[in-house]
Design a protein around this motif. Structure first.
Motif, PDB file in Angstrom:
ATOM      1  N   ALA A 163       0.821  -1.219   0.000  1.00 21.65           N
ATOM      2  CA  ALA A 163       0.000   0.000   0.000  1.00 21.65           C
ATOM      3  C   ALA A 163       0.852   1.265   0.000  1.00 21.65           C
ATOM      4  CB  ALA A 163      -0.964   0.012   1.185  1.00 21.65           C
ATOM      5  N   ARG A 164       1.984   1.229  -0.709  1.00 18.53           N
ATOM      6  CA  ARG A 164       2.826   2.412  -0.795  1.00 18.53           C
ATOM      7  C   ARG A 164       3.454   2.532  -2.175  1.00 18.53           C
ATOM      8  NH1 ARG A 164       7.146   2.469   3.867  1.00 18.53           N
ATOM      9  NH2 ARG A 164       7.539   4.554   3.014  1.00 18.53           N
ATOM     10  N   VAL A 165       3.717   3.769  -2.564  1.00 19.85           N
ATOM     11  CA  VAL A 165       4.530   4.064  -3.748  1.00 19.85           C
ATOM     12  C   VAL A 165       5.561   5.107  -3.331  1.00 19.85           C
ATOM     13  CG1 VAL A 165       2.760   3.522  -5.466  1.00 19.85           C
ATOM     14  CG2 VAL A 165       2.856   5.828  -4.506  1.00 19.85           C
ATOM     15  N   VAL A 166       6.675   5.146  -4.056  1.00 20.31           N
ATOM     16  CA  VAL A 166       7.729   6.074  -3.635  1.00 20.31           C
ATOM     17  C   VAL A 166       8.397   6.790  -4.809  1.00 20.31           C
ATOM     18  CG1 VAL A 166       9.603   4.377  -3.666  1.00 20.31           C
ATOM     19  CG2 VAL A 166       9.691   6.273  -2.034  1.00 20.31           C
ATOM     20  N   VAL A 167       8.204   6.298  -6.032  1.00 19.30           N
ATOM     21  CA  VAL A 167       8.762   6.939  -7.220  1.00 19.30           C
ATOM     22  C   VAL A 167       7.616   7.396  -8.104  1.00 19.30           C
ATOM     23  CG1 VAL A 167      10.243   6.669  -9.245  1.00 19.30           C
ATOM     24  CG2 VAL A 167      10.820   5.471  -7.121  1.00 19.30           C
ATOM     25  N   HIS A 168       7.726   8.630  -8.599  1.00 20.24           N
ATOM     26  CA  HIS A 168       6.647   9.205  -9.410  1.00 20.24           C
ATOM     27  C   HIS A 168       7.211   9.686 -10.738  1.00 20.24           C
ATOM     28  CE1 HIS A 168       2.874  11.278 -10.278  1.00 20.24           C
ATOM     29  NE2 HIS A 168       3.614  12.296 -10.695  1.00 20.24           N
ATOM     30  N   ALA A 169       6.654   9.186 -11.835  1.00 24.46           N
ATOM     31  CA  ALA A 169       7.073   9.584 -13.180  1.00 24.46           C
ATOM     32  C   ALA A 169       5.927  10.299 -13.884  1.00 24.46           C
ATOM     33  CB  ALA A 169       7.506   8.362 -13.989  1.00 24.46           C
ATOM     34  N   SER A 170       6.217  11.466 -14.425  1.00 22.26           N
ATOM     35  CA  SER A 170       5.237  12.217 -15.217  1.00 22.26           C
ATOM     36  C   SER A 170       5.524  11.983 -16.691  1.00 22.26           C
ATOM     37  CB  SER A 170       5.318  13.712 -14.904  1.00 22.26           C
ATOM     38  OG  SER A 170       4.986  13.970 -13.552  1.00 22.26           O
ATOM     39  N   LEU A 171       4.476  11.732 -17.476  1.00 28.19           N
ATOM     40  CA  LEU A 171       4.639  11.433 -18.895  1.00 28.19           C
ATOM     41  C   LEU A 171       4.358  12.654 -19.759  1.00 28.19           C
ATOM     42  CD1 LEU A 171       2.891   7.941 -19.105  1.00 28.19           C
ATOM     43  CD2 LEU A 171       5.154   8.527 -18.248  1.00 28.19           C
ATOM     44  N   GLU A 188       0.545   9.660 -15.605  1.00 26.04           N
ATOM     45  CA  GLU A 188       1.558   9.591 -14.561  1.00 26.04           C
ATOM     46  C   GLU A 188       1.667   8.136 -14.102  1.00 26.04           C
ATOM     47  OE1 GLU A 188       0.964  12.777 -11.510  1.00 26.04           O
ATOM     48  OE2 GLU A 188      -0.758  13.276 -12.781  1.00 26.04           O
ATOM     49  N   LEU A 189       2.846   7.781 -13.609  1.00 20.82           N
ATOM     50  CA  LEU A 189       3.086   6.411 -13.157  1.00 20.82           C
ATOM     51  C   LEU A 189       3.857   6.451 -11.842  1.00 20.82           C
ATOM     52  CD1 LEU A 189       2.952   3.345 -13.752  1.00 20.82           C
ATOM     53  CD2 LEU A 189       5.115   3.585 -14.981  1.00 20.82           C
ATOM     54  N   SER A 190       3.268   5.871 -10.810  1.00 22.64           N
ATOM     55  CA  SER A 190       3.909   5.833  -9.496  1.00 22.64           C
ATOM     56  C   SER A 190       4.120   4.375  -9.092  1.00 22.64           C
ATOM     57  CB  SER A 190       3.052   6.548  -8.449  1.00 22.64           C
ATOM     58  OG  SER A 190       2.905   7.920  -8.776  1.00 22.64           O
ATOM     59  N   PHE A 191       5.241   4.104  -8.426  1.00 23.86           N
ATOM     60  CA  PHE A 191       5.539   2.717  -8.053  1.00 23.86           C
ATOM     61  C   PHE A 191       6.516   2.703  -6.886  1.00 23.86           C
ATOM     62  CE2 PHE A 191       8.308   4.200 -11.416  1.00 23.86           C
ATOM     63  CZ  PHE A 191       9.574   3.785 -11.043  1.00 23.86           C
ATOM     64  N   TRP A 192       6.705   1.518  -6.331  1.00 22.98           N
ATOM     65  CA  TRP A 192       7.624   1.344  -5.205  1.00 22.98           C
ATOM     66  C   TRP A 192       8.949   0.782  -5.698  1.00 22.98           C
ATOM     67  CZ3 TRP A 192       8.018   2.787  -0.290  1.00 22.98           C
ATOM     68  CH2 TRP A 192       9.016   2.185   0.479  1.00 22.98           C
ATOM     69  N   ALA A 193      10.048   1.226  -5.104  1.00 21.78           N
ATOM     70  CA  ALA A 193      11.376   0.679  -5.374  1.00 21.78           C
ATOM     71  C   ALA A 193      12.167   0.689  -4.080  1.00 21.78           C
ATOM     72  CB  ALA A 193      12.095   1.491  -6.449  1.00 21.78           C
ATOM     73  N   ASP A 194      13.035  -0.300  -3.903  1.00 21.48           N
ATOM     74  CA  ASP A 194      13.822  -0.384  -2.673  1.00 21.48           C
ATOM     75  C   ASP A 194      14.874   0.718  -2.583  1.00 21.48           C
ATOM     76  OD1 ASP A 194      12.387  -2.645  -1.980  1.00 21.48           O
ATOM     77  OD2 ASP A 194      13.858  -4.034  -2.846  1.00 21.48           O
ATOM     78  N   GLU A 195      15.353   1.194  -3.729  1.00 24.20           N
ATOM     79  CA  GLU A 195      16.338   2.275  -3.771  1.00 24.20           C
ATOM     80  C   GLU A 195      15.796   3.420  -4.632  1.00 24.20           C
ATOM     81  OE1 GLU A 195      20.665   0.511  -3.686  1.00 24.20           O
ATOM     82  OE2 GLU A 195      19.478  -0.542  -5.210  1.00 24.20           O
ATOM     83  N   PRO A 196      14.809   4.137  -4.121  1.00 22.35           N
ATOM     84  CA  PRO A 196      14.119   5.130  -4.956  1.00 22.35           C
ATOM     85  C   PRO A 196      15.010   6.272  -5.427  1.00 22.35           C
ATOM     86  CG  PRO A 196      13.475   5.348  -2.651  1.00 22.35           C
ATOM     87  CD  PRO A 196      14.254   4.083  -2.754  1.00 22.35           C
ATOM     88  N   ARG A 197      15.886   6.762  -4.571  1.00 25.57           N
ATOM     89  CA  ARG A 197      16.720   7.903  -4.958  1.00 25.57           C
ATOM     90  C   ARG A 197      17.739   7.516  -6.024  1.00 25.57           C
ATOM     91  NH1 ARG A 197      15.273  11.966  -1.892  1.00 25.57           N
ATOM     92  NH2 ARG A 197      14.359  11.548   0.165  1.00 25.57           N
ATOM     93  N   VAL A 198      18.294   6.319  -5.892  1.00 25.81           N
ATOM     94  CA  VAL A 198      19.226   5.850  -6.920  1.00 25.81           C
ATOM     95  C   VAL A 198      18.494   5.662  -8.239  1.00 25.81           C
ATOM     96  CG1 VAL A 198      20.814   3.999  -7.570  1.00 25.81           C
ATOM     97  CG2 VAL A 198      20.676   4.737  -5.178  1.00 25.81           C
TER      98      VAL A 198
END
Length: 220
Positions: A163-171, A188-198
């Motif tokens: 129930a979380r997302v951490v990376v947000h991409a605008s198209l 827009e596309l939002s998703f979770w990643a273990d290393e979001p900043r990288v």
């Protein structure tokens, strides 16, 4: 109405069978260490770090139930049935965990690939990505993977993990994907990643490269 109901049930059954076969294929890939990392030019990013400990707890608890059923249930037919169901459920959960491990997100020279196990696979060309940023948000549901959210610019397609997302991409332009509930157009596309900043940093480099390539083309 009866025909519609039969078609609906048949479609649901077919999706369930396909999903389960994909889980078993994921389990095979995991056991044989065949993680889909892509080619040498592709950078994989995991997204299962937060859910893995919880899923292992469920797996161990389910495994512990199997000998208990054998000891506590006196009726042989019922015992066999429960053991079969228990083994199936255990294999299903391990397969689900395996699918999250062997199908990571991918960043290649040409596109961003967002995945969730064997059920979600979204490819967005870098030429169509305007920006990528870190934006940690909670989602309404912990059960549903795809959760569209309406925004001022269109639909934000959220691919949640726990129930979380951490990376947000605008198209730059809307895209459409097929889902179990029909086609979904998103901007827009939002998703979770273990290393979001990288991941976001690498994504910005790919976006800049795509912009330079576009400007170098005739008429760019």
């Amino acid at each position: 109405m009866p025909d519609l109901s039969v078609r609906t049930v048949a479609a649901l059954a077919r999706r369930a069978v396909v999903f389960e076969l994909r889980l078993y294929r994921s389990l095979f890939r995991w056991v044989t260490r065949r993680v889909d990392r892509g080619g040498p030019e592709v950078e994989p990013f995991g997204y299962a770090q937060a859910v893995t400990p919880v899923m292992w707890l469920w797996i161990f608890a389910s495994a512990a139930e199997l000998p208990l059923v054998h000891v506590l249930v006196p009726w042989e037919t019922v015992r066999i049935f429960l053991l079969v169901v228990g083994v199936w459920g255990l294999a299903w959960m391990v397969g689900l965990l395996a699918s999250l491990q062997v199908y990571p997100h991918q960043l290649s020279d040409s596109h961003l690939r967002v995945r969730h196990g064997a059920s979600v696979d979204i490819r967005v060309p870098w030429a169509n990505v305007a920006s990528v940023k870190v934006d940690d948000r909670d989602l309404p549901s912990a059960i549903r993977t795809l959760q569209p959210r309406e925004t001022e610019s269109g639909t934000d397609l959220q691919v949640g993990v726990s129930a979380r997302v951490v990376v947000h991409a605008s198209l730059r332009e809307p895209m459409t994907i097929s889902t179990h509930h029909g086609p979904v157009e998103f901007t827009e596309l939002s998703f979770w990643a273990d290393e979001p900043r990288v991941l976001a940093d690498r994504a910005r480099r790919h976006i800049s490269a795509a912009v330079r390539t576009d400007r170098s083309q005739p008429g760019g």
